[in-house]
Design a protein around this motif. Structure first.
Motif: not given
Length: 259
Positions: A156-174, A250-259
């Motif tokens: 519950n301390r891990l959250y995935f947030k979808h970003v539609v277009d990270a490449i052209n979003d000039e407001s996001t720099i970090f 496979d997805l659960k394994t990936f989640i465990s890796y990034v926790e």
């Protein structure tokens, strides 16, 4: 001259630690050295002792070099009340001017804003939510993957947030951690990844940790060749994964890796 030198070396250490820390992003070293020199020389007229840091996570302000349409370049100072690498909204902006009077006024205003917004730092990292941004092309594929990752996530301390277009979003720099989804059979999707890499190389986007997910499909040769190509060029902050997004294990394994 001696007065200036003595003033610099007699700075109180506790006052130095209490002052704002500034991180320079995409700024020529000449301008960084100018800033250091000016703040040292003018320190008796500044309300805070500004420090330059190479650690974005401890910075209170970020100075970014920006090109303008009129061919004039500026250094924009953004002020934050939390770690900039977590991509919080800036609480104020200043256009740095190396004119003595202007610089003193700007830094004193920024320092006052910093003092008003300064709150004790959270030391218990276990109470913080780790947000991982998910982007890539096709957009539907990255959005669907993001939804599945959140469904399978039990932390519950891990959250995935979808970003539609990270490449052209000039407001996001970090971005602290990004998952970028690539469909190996889709040239537009592959080119989007290289566009992302170009942004990182040009310091237009800072991603502390990047996970590149290549969607595994029936054309295994294309998938494996692209995997090798990306893996060979990636740096130590990048992880490349060939993933069957239809397999929950496979997805659960990936989640465990990034926790």
């Amino acid at each position: 001259m001696n007065n200036v030198i003595n003033l610099f070396f007699n700075n109180d250490e506790s006052a130095m630690k209490a002052g704002p820390k500034i991180y320079f992003r995409g700024v020529n070293r000449i301008h960084i050295n100018r800033f250091k020199a000016y703040t040292h020389i003018l320190s008796n007229r500044l309300n805070h002792l500004w420090q330059v840091t190479d650690n974005i996570s401890e910075a209170n302000a970020v100075a970014t070099y920006l090109e303008q349409d009129n061919d004039k370049s500026v250094i924009c100072l953004s002020l934050y009340d939390s770690a900039p690498n977590l991509n919080p909204p800036a609480i104020d902006y200043y256009e740095l001017n190396f004119d003595e009077k202007s610089l003193i006024k700007q830094l004193n205003q920024a320092g006052r804003k910093f003092s008003l917004s300064n709150t004790p730092q959270v030391t218990d990292q276990t109470n913080l939510t780790k947000k991982i941004r998910v982007s890539g092309l096709p957009v539907k594929a990255s959005e669907t993957l993001c939804q599945k990752l959140n469904q399978l996530n039990t932390n519950n301390r891990l959250y995935f947030k979808h970003v539609v277009d990270a490449i052209n979003d000039e407001s996001t720099i970090f971005i602290n951690h990004m998952v970028f989804v690539v469909e190996p059979n889709d040239p537009e999707s592959v080119n989007a990844f290289y566009a992302l890499e170009q942004l990182r190389e040009q310091d237009d986007l800072t991603v502390d940790q990047l996970s590149v997910i290549l969607i595994k499909n029936q054309n295994s040769e294309v998938c494996e060749n692209l995997f090798d190509e990306i893996y060979d060029r990636c740096d130590e902050s990048t992880q490349v994964i060939l993933l069957d997004v239809t397999e929950d294990n496979d997805l659960k394994t990936f989640i465990s890796y990034v926790e």
